[in-house]
Design an enzyme around this catalytic site. Structure first.
Site, short mmCIF file in Angstrom:
data_model
loop_
_atom_site.label_atom_id
_atom_site.label_comp_id
_atom_site.label_asym_id
_atom_site.label_seq_id
_atom_site.Cartn_x
_atom_site.Cartn_y
_atom_site.Cartn_z
N GLU A 42 0.84 -1.20 0.00
CA GLU A 42 0.00 0.00 0.00
C GLU A 42 0.88 1.26 0.00
O GLU A 42 1.78 1.40 0.83
CB GLU A 42 -0.90 0.03 1.23
CG GLU A 42 -1.75 1.28 1.33
CD GLU A 42 -2.39 1.47 2.70
OE1 GLU A 42 -3.35 2.24 2.81
OE2 GLU A 42 -1.91 0.85 3.68
N CYS A 115 -7.17 -2.32 5.47
CA CYS A 115 -6.09 -2.26 6.46
C CYS A 115 -6.59 -1.65 7.76
O CYS A 115 -7.08 -0.52 7.77
CB CYS A 115 -4.92 -1.44 5.92
SG CYS A 115 -3.54 -1.35 7.09
#
Length: 498
Positions: A42, A115
């Site tokens: 990410e 997340c």
């Protein structure tokens, strides 16, 4: 895995996005062992939006370089049609800007919506988006209509099955190509069992491919387990995180293989240490594990695995490639570029005494010849913030065809070109004393005692002042270069990718 030139997410096995793990070497390793698709770690939209796209000809990669010179994202031709760029975002416009920045170098764009870590959720990103479906919809619609490559997202399951299905159906209507579902709630961690029933219900409720994620702890330990996880979740595809981090050969039909056979790529030393320690797992306290933990450089890591010769060969190959690129494109002879005489010259500080520079010699020579003081014009290249300077002496212009890491170095390189073209000494170590700069200054003795010494000291100080602190005239050339006075030297990315 390509359908009509676009990446397909049906019936694939993918490397999941993992912070500190999903860098280029690990992605290439996973592809080598049979992964169909690989996700990068990410990357936050705010940081990526500040990056410049730089072609790294030595490593043969495309680097996205931040203002502080860190390589935020690196990719290469080998993975272009199979790498998915995952971003952390909470802003539709910024998400689109980043997607367009990387669009030509990746196969798809993914938005992280799963997340649960604070660094992601505190900015309204990651799992924080799960409680704001309107924002999810706005981001995905903006991306789907704004880029030419597939758009996907990765979520976690919501507190109830109904809520989860409702959200995924709303996501499907935005036009995304696929959705990855991590079968755990936002507050759950890897030690908790994965909820295969939720993933299965989602797969049945939508028509787009669903990618099952979260089975590494209990369900996927070998390659044959991947198909079992696919059946248990009823999904089209499977995404592996920790099972692949522990041993990337899980993607091959013979996998997993012994970890020692999985070490084929090098990377930033500390990132590599982290990945290797994850692979070693219960062997991390073994002699090999301790040697890896103590390693500070790529050379140390190579030594731990007995790869010194391989490492040295790689360094030599990169150095040879760098030299070939420079010699083939920049011959070391004068070339006229309009009214400017150019040569392929770089300023190497170590080749000159501490108190001496080519600019100092050129200034002294100009004074001796009763010419006007040399004038420097400097430009900065936007793509990598490198510098190039042109010096004017006696109404003639001189410039190095090579770009330097700072404005000062670019000016020194221009001075060197001028001095060499005119056949004037430039002050290099070992060069015969030309008398242009006083001997006392060349030897670096600054504490004169006689009036003559003090006079010389003042004279040389004047030279230094006018040479090193005068502001150059800066110009733009209308070709993506901008005038600047920024002295911060950006370092070229030198991490190895083998």
């Amino acid at each position: 895995m390509m359908a009509a030139g676009r990446l397909s997410f049906s019936n694939i096995t993918a490397l999941a996005p993992m912070v500190r793990v999903g860098t280029l070497p690990m992605r290439l390793l996973a592809l080598d062992y049979g992964a169909d698709v690989v996700y990068c770690e990410e990357l936050i939209d705010i940081k990526m939006a500040q990056c410049q796209r730089v072609v790294n000809e030595v490593l043969e990669t495309v680097d996205f370089v931040a203002p502080d010179d860190r390589v935020m994202f690196r990719t290469c031709k080998r993975e272009t049609d199979r790498v998915v760029f995952q971003m952390g975002t909470a802003d539709p416009d910024r998400a689109l800007a980043v997607a367009r920045l990387v669009e030509k170098d990746v196969a798809a764009i993914d938005v992280n919506m799963g997340c649960p870590k604070e660094y992601s959720t505190k900015g309204g990103m990651g799992a924080a988006l799960l409680s704001d479906p309107d924002k999810i919809e706005a981001i995905l619609k903006k991306l789907v209509t704004g880029v030419s490559i597939p758009v996907t997202c990765k979520i976690r399951i919501l507190p109830s099955l109904e809520e989860t299905i409702s959200l995924v159906q709303r996501i499907e209507k935005t036009g995304v190509t696929a959705v990855a579902v991590h079968g755990r709630f936002k507050e759950e961690r890897p030690r908790h069992p994965v909820h295969c029933d939720y993933i299965q219900a989602v797969a049945q409720a939508v028509s787009i491919p669903v990618i099952a994620n979260g089975g590494s702890l209990d369900l996927v330990k070998t390659n044959s387990d991947i198909e079992e996880f696919r059946k248990a979740t009823g999904t089209s595809s499977v995404m592996l995180a920790r099972a692949a981090m522990w041993n990337a050969s899980v993607f091959t039909s013979q996998g997993p293989l012994p970890v020692e056979k999985a070490i084929q790529y090098d990377n930033n030393a500390f990132n590599t240490k982290y990945c290797l320690c994850q692979m070693l797992r219960d062997k991390v306290e073994s002699p090999l594990g301790k040697q890896v933990q103590a390693a500070q450089t790529n050379a140390d890591i190579s030594e731990a695995y007995g790869l010194q010769e391989f490492y040295q060969q790689t360094l030599e190959q990169l150095q040879a490639r760098r030299g070939a690129l420079q010699s083939s494109s920049q011959p070391d002879r004068p070339i006229m570029d309009g009214d400017v005489t150019t040569m392929a010259v770089k300023f190497e500080r170590r080749e000159y005494p501490p108190q001496i520079t080519p600019k100092m010699f050129l200034l002294e020579w100009s004074r001796k010849e009763k010419l006007e003081q040399p004038q420097y014009e400097t430009v900065q290249r936007s793509q990598d913030r490198a510098f190039q300077s042109t010096v004017t002496v006696a109404e003639k212009k001189y410039r190095s065809s090579l770009w330097e890491k700072s404005k000062k170095f670019a000016e020194q390189a221009a001075a060197i070109v001028c001095l060499r073209i005119l056949g004037i000494p430039e002050g290099r170590i070992g060069e015969e004393d030309s008398g242009l700069v006083c001997k006392r200054k060349r030897e670096g003795r600054m504490n004169g005692t006689t009036e003559e010494d003090r006079s010389k000291k003042r004279h040389v100080a004047d030279i230094l002042h006018s040479t090193e602190t005068s502001e150059p005239t800066v110009v733009t050339n209308g070709d993506g270069h901008k005038p600047t006075t920024n002295e911060k030297p950006p370092e070229s990315p030198e991490q190895l990718t083998l």
